[in-house]
Design an enzyme around this catalytic site. Structure first.
Site, PDB file in Angstrom:
ATOM      1  N   HIS A  80       0.848  -1.204   0.000  1.00  0.00           N
ATOM      2  CA  HIS A  80       0.000   0.000   0.000  1.00  0.00           C
ATOM      3  C   HIS A  80       0.873   1.240   0.000  1.00  0.00           C
ATOM      4  O   HIS A  80       1.970   1.247   0.561  1.00  0.00           O
ATOM      5  CB  HIS A  80      -0.982  -0.009   1.165  1.00  0.00           C
ATOM      6  CG  HIS A  80      -0.364   0.075   2.533  1.00  0.00           C
ATOM      7  ND1 HIS A  80       0.012   1.264   3.119  1.00  0.00           N
ATOM      8  CD2 HIS A  80      -0.064  -0.889   3.452  1.00  0.00           C
ATOM      9  CE1 HIS A  80       0.504   1.030   4.338  1.00  0.00           C
ATOM     10  NE2 HIS A  80       0.476  -0.269   4.555  1.00  0.00           N
ATOM     11  N   ASP A 131      -0.469   4.360   0.908  1.00  0.00           N
ATOM     12  CA  ASP A 131      -0.941   5.325   1.905  1.00  0.00           C
ATOM     13  C   ASP A 131      -0.168   5.152   3.211  1.00  0.00           C
ATOM     14  O   ASP A 131       0.271   4.053   3.555  1.00  0.00           O
ATOM     15  CB  ASP A 131      -2.457   5.175   2.148  1.00  0.00           C
ATOM     16  CG  ASP A 131      -2.874   3.754   2.513  1.00  0.00           C
ATOM     17  OD1 ASP A 131      -2.416   2.796   1.844  1.00  0.00           O
ATOM     18  OD2 ASP A 131      -3.654   3.591   3.478  1.00  0.00           O
ATOM     19  N   ASP A 177       6.382   1.364   7.037  1.00  0.00           N
ATOM     20  CA  ASP A 177       4.985   0.945   6.775  1.00  0.00           C
ATOM     21  C   ASP A 177       4.383   1.795   5.685  1.00  0.00           C
ATOM     22  O   ASP A 177       3.767   2.801   5.950  1.00  0.00           O
ATOM     23  CB  ASP A 177       4.189   1.059   8.074  1.00  0.00           C
ATOM     24  CG  ASP A 177       2.760   0.539   7.941  1.00  0.00           C
ATOM     25  OD1 ASP A 177       2.440  -0.091   6.917  1.00  0.00           O
ATOM     26  OD2 ASP A 177       1.962   0.782   8.865  1.00  0.00           O
ATOM     27  N   GLU A 222      -5.088   1.067   2.449  1.00  0.00           N
ATOM     28  CA  GLU A 222      -4.899  -0.071   3.351  1.00  0.00           C
ATOM     29  C   GLU A 222      -5.130   0.323   4.800  1.00  0.00           C
ATOM     30  O   GLU A 222      -5.744  -0.409   5.572  1.00  0.00           O
ATOM     31  CB  GLU A 222      -3.493  -0.673   3.188  1.00  0.00           C
ATOM     32  CG  GLU A 222      -3.287  -2.011   3.906  1.00  0.00           C
ATOM     33  CD  GLU A 222      -2.932  -1.925   5.393  1.00  0.00           C
ATOM     34  OE1 GLU A 222      -3.112  -2.918   6.102  1.00  0.00           O
ATOM     35  OE2 GLU A 222      -2.499  -0.840   5.855  1.00  0.00           O
ATOM     36  N   GLU A 223      -4.623   1.501   5.149  1.00  0.00           N
ATOM     37  CA  GLU A 223      -4.704   1.923   6.558  1.00  0.00           C
ATOM     38  C   GLU A 223      -6.139   2.187   7.003  1.00  0.00           C
ATOM     39  O   GLU A 223      -6.408   2.316   8.200  1.00  0.00           O
ATOM     40  CB  GLU A 223      -3.850   3.178   6.782  1.00  0.00           C
ATOM     41  CG  GLU A 223      -2.355   2.975   6.546  1.00  0.00           C
ATOM     42  CD  GLU A 223      -1.681   2.108   7.611  1.00  0.00           C
ATOM     43  OE1 GLU A 223      -2.362   1.681   8.568  1.00  0.00           O
ATOM     44  OE2 GLU A 223      -0.467   1.846   7.465  1.00  0.00           O
ATOM     45  N   GLU A 237       4.531  -6.050   4.383  1.00  0.00           N
ATOM     46  CA  GLU A 237       4.244  -5.206   5.546  1.00  0.00           C
ATOM     47  C   GLU A 237       5.398  -5.363   6.543  1.00  0.00           C
ATOM     48  O   GLU A 237       6.163  -6.326   6.468  1.00  0.00           O
ATOM     49  CB  GLU A 237       2.927  -5.665   6.207  1.00  0.00           C
ATOM     50  CG  GLU A 237       1.665  -5.295   5.448  1.00  0.00           C
ATOM     51  CD  GLU A 237       1.147  -3.901   5.809  1.00  0.00           C
ATOM     52  OE1 GLU A 237       1.835  -3.158   6.535  1.00  0.00           O
ATOM     53  OE2 GLU A 237       0.050  -3.568   5.331  1.00  0.00           O
ATOM     54  N   HIS A 283       3.610   3.534  12.507  1.00  0.00           N
ATOM     55  CA  HIS A 283       2.593   4.447  13.093  1.00  0.00           C
ATOM     56  C   HIS A 283       3.164   5.306  14.213  1.00  0.00           C
ATOM     57  O   HIS A 283       2.425   6.054  14.840  1.00  0.00           O
ATOM     58  CB  HIS A 283       1.379   3.673  13.645  1.00  0.00           C
ATOM     59  CG  HIS A 283       0.582   2.957  12.599  1.00  0.00           C
ATOM     60  ND1 HIS A 283      -0.764   2.785  12.672  1.00  0.00           N
ATOM     61  CD2 HIS A 283       0.949   2.348  11.430  1.00  0.00           C
ATOM     62  CE1 HIS A 283      -1.191   2.104  11.617  1.00  0.00           C
ATOM     63  NE2 HIS A 283      -0.157   1.836  10.849  1.00  0.00           N
TER      64      HIS A 283
END
Lengths: 421, 421
Positions: free
Chosen positions: B100, B102, B133, B167-168, B191, B391
């Site tokens: 992903h 995003d 990530d 995805e998030e 990931e 994150h």
């Protein structure tokens, strides 16, 4: 008994004037910070009655440093306290008649049938914010005083009428009056008691507990410490504390109350994201205080309780619960049911209503705690307002009760302060 | 084994180019709604590699009505999905390489040592939001593909590179790719797994429970029904449900996890005033879903649980708990540890790292759930990023791991898709 019928007759004939006075008081919004216009009407009424007026803006170091002072209001400018004295001829017992002029906000206006400041009268009920809590009580006091004056009756003891600000926010107005030197042999506060006599009042204060956890992703929540889970322990411990404290209350005045001195958890907020472990929780609540204990003793019990929790938990030992006493604080009050003021009020009640009053303890604090604890003045809380409608939408009072309370109080003044023949 | 050394050599020589590619990707902020500029860089890279490009803005009724669609985004305009295919010569197994584009918001910028979009390299670590990530994983994929092309190696099976949005926030980008018809004999999603292989992934979804009480004054709190007290019952019941659900998990891939599929209570709000009984409480949380169960089965368990609570409590019977599934939902994924894709990845891992990989289940959902459940494509999640920094402030990746992952994936492609001699 000589003047009783005269007083009763006068009050009966002047009901319309009493209702009208309440109407003009209710029509003025006297929420916190906006008390002046209503207070001006009360001052003018007392001036017309020929009472000795003491009007002052509260404040100053003595007040603000007093341990019973509990107030976050920045300024009292322009919204004075009033004490108006009907001076006695000497030799009788004095009495304070205390009522607060502030009202709580109207809340959701759409829940009101009428304008909250209409003062509308419908089927013997007068509607509006403050009608019951407690402008109706104040009018009962003023009409009782006027009935004496209008009938030329002179009392030996002083009648000290107080129209104070700030009751709804912790009692700074009454505290200021006490510190200004006003005390008496007895006091009546006509808060909305549904015509019951409350010689005792539950005190209360607000607390805030901050619980610290450790954030983590919800998928590996065991890597964090949930502030919500820790809050559960705290709440359960407070429930136990409430139980323990209430088991000790055996006073028959409380027998109708399932929980005489509740610990209410009013608010909890924790967490910002569903899939995170919350690292902070804040609980806010109200702790009831027994008439027979001090604020300090009650605080001490909760503090010990949280200290135990901190000591018994590995995480809390390093990240202790934080307890604050904030916002409102209302001192408890306690008068013996056989106090002479109770006797006089009871006799007058029977004379007017034909049956003895219900005697209970109040489930909430009033300015009576300050008057009795700080001012050393025996207090009975007794008034015509309807407990259930106080602070609610469509607040109202039964005018019939207002007039009855006024009679009962006037008859009590005759006996308590004694007539100077 | 014929081409292995050639690939390894090329990747070694082109490390600086790989690091540079990650740097320019990290320097573009690709939070939700802002994916286009980063996606443009990826598209240009794939164009240069000569891949067959499929670029489209996701949306439409088929996507939005799909049961796995879980998205509150108003518009996808201007932020396309990309699929870039290295077409095989025929006969080999196909593979999807999914990443992903995003990234999550930077959070509190003051917690970052460097600009969150600096892409700064320090002691072999590349810093910035998305480094781990999962732009680092994406670069590992692109370098693996480039190593084949640069060495003139033709594969029999298709290599389907996907750079997806969303995805998030629940996987709408990968779902759109599946519905567009992309599936394969296997898939790798890089990931941030700390170089572990995750053949199984915990699914998850968010829930909101609204609890209704009855307001009252705190001094007579027994006249109300505290939404906070009712919340305690609900939370305790959910704790029991979590316990019951996790006792059933015996999969050795979960053995290191104290709670394989947690129920996280992430948020609670109730009450507005310390001395009132709160009449509403809202709990929000995340429910983990086992790789071996469906979202629906897990939802059903919680629904039964709350129904029981409603039926067993007089108040809740009249004022039932309200459960909503809202916000994020990530399907679980499950592949047997002996699946051929696991074998190939494991062999390649040993060849590059000299020791077997750690094989676990992931404690969080990925787009793997959609690829496997909706797309019928066997998925292994394996990537070079650092789980713990995802994150978080100061997110970073070890470039050494990125290059190792790229080698492992390239060697896997040779065997999985087969070289056309």
């Amino acid at each position: 008994m000589k003047y009783d019928n005269q007083i009763k007759q006068w009050l009966k004939e002047n009901r319309a004037r009493g209702a009208r006075l309440l109407q003009i008081l209710v029509r003025e919004n006297s929420t916190r910070g906006n008390e002046s216009s209503t207070q001006a009407l009360v001052i003018e009424k007392c001036r017309q009655l020929g009472l000795a007026l003491d009007i002052w803006e509260i404040g100053g170091a003595e007040l603000k440093n007093h341990p019973a002072y509990c107030c976050d209001r920045k300024s009292f400018d322009g919204n004075p306290n009033l004490v108006a004295v009907l001076k006695g001829t000497g030799g009788g017992k004095s009495i304070i008649l205390n009522g607060h002029i502030d009202v709580v906000p109207v809340g959701d206006e759409s829940s009101w049938k009428h304008d909250p400041f209409s003062g509308m009268i419908e089927c013997g009920k007068l509607y509006g914010r403050g009608a019951t809590d407690m402008k109706g009580g104040n009018v009962a006091l003023l009409m009782a005083i006027e009935s004496l004056i209008a009938n030329g009756i002179k009392l030996k003891g002083d009648v000290i009428f107080q129209s104070v600000i700030e009751e709804e926010s912790g009692g700074a107005g009454t505290l200021a009056a006490v510190l200004r030197g006003y005390h008496a042999d007895g006091a009546i506060i006509p808060e909305p008691t549904n015509m019951k006599l409350f010689p005792k009042q539950q005190g209360s204060m607000w607390f805030r507990i901050t619980i610290t956890g450790k954030a983590a992703h919800g998928g590996t929540r065991y890597e964090g410490v949930s502030a919500i889970e820790k809050s559960l322990f705290v709440i359960q411990r407070l429930q136990q504390l409430e139980k323990d404290r209430n088991e000790k209350i055996t006073d028959p005045l409380f027998e109708k109350f399932p929980i005489p001195i509740p610990i209410n958890i009013g608010k909890i907020t924790s967490g910002e994201w569903p899939s995170s472990v919350p690292d902070t929780a804040i609980i806010e609540g109200r702790m009831g205080v027994s008439p027979e204990e001090t604020i300090q003793a009650a605080q001490h019990e909760m503090e010990s309780c949280l200290r135990e929790l901190n000591e018994g938990d590995e995480w809390l030992r390093e990240n202790p619960l934080n307890l604050e006493w904030f916002g409102g604080m209302w001192l408890p009050g306690s008068l013996g049911s056989d106090h002479p003021l109770m006797n006089e009020l009871t006799n007058s009640f029977i004379e007017v209503k034909g049956a003895p009053p219900i005697v209970e303890a109040s489930p909430w604090g009033t300015d009576g705690g300050i008057l009795s604890t700080v001012g050393n003045t025996p207090v009975v809380v007794f008034g015509p307002g309807i407990t259930e409608t106080a602070h609610d939408a469509n607040e109202h009072i039964n005018l019939e009760d207002l007039f009855a309370a006024s009679e009962i109080i006037a008859l009590t003044l005759l006996k308590w302060c004694e007539v100077d023949e």
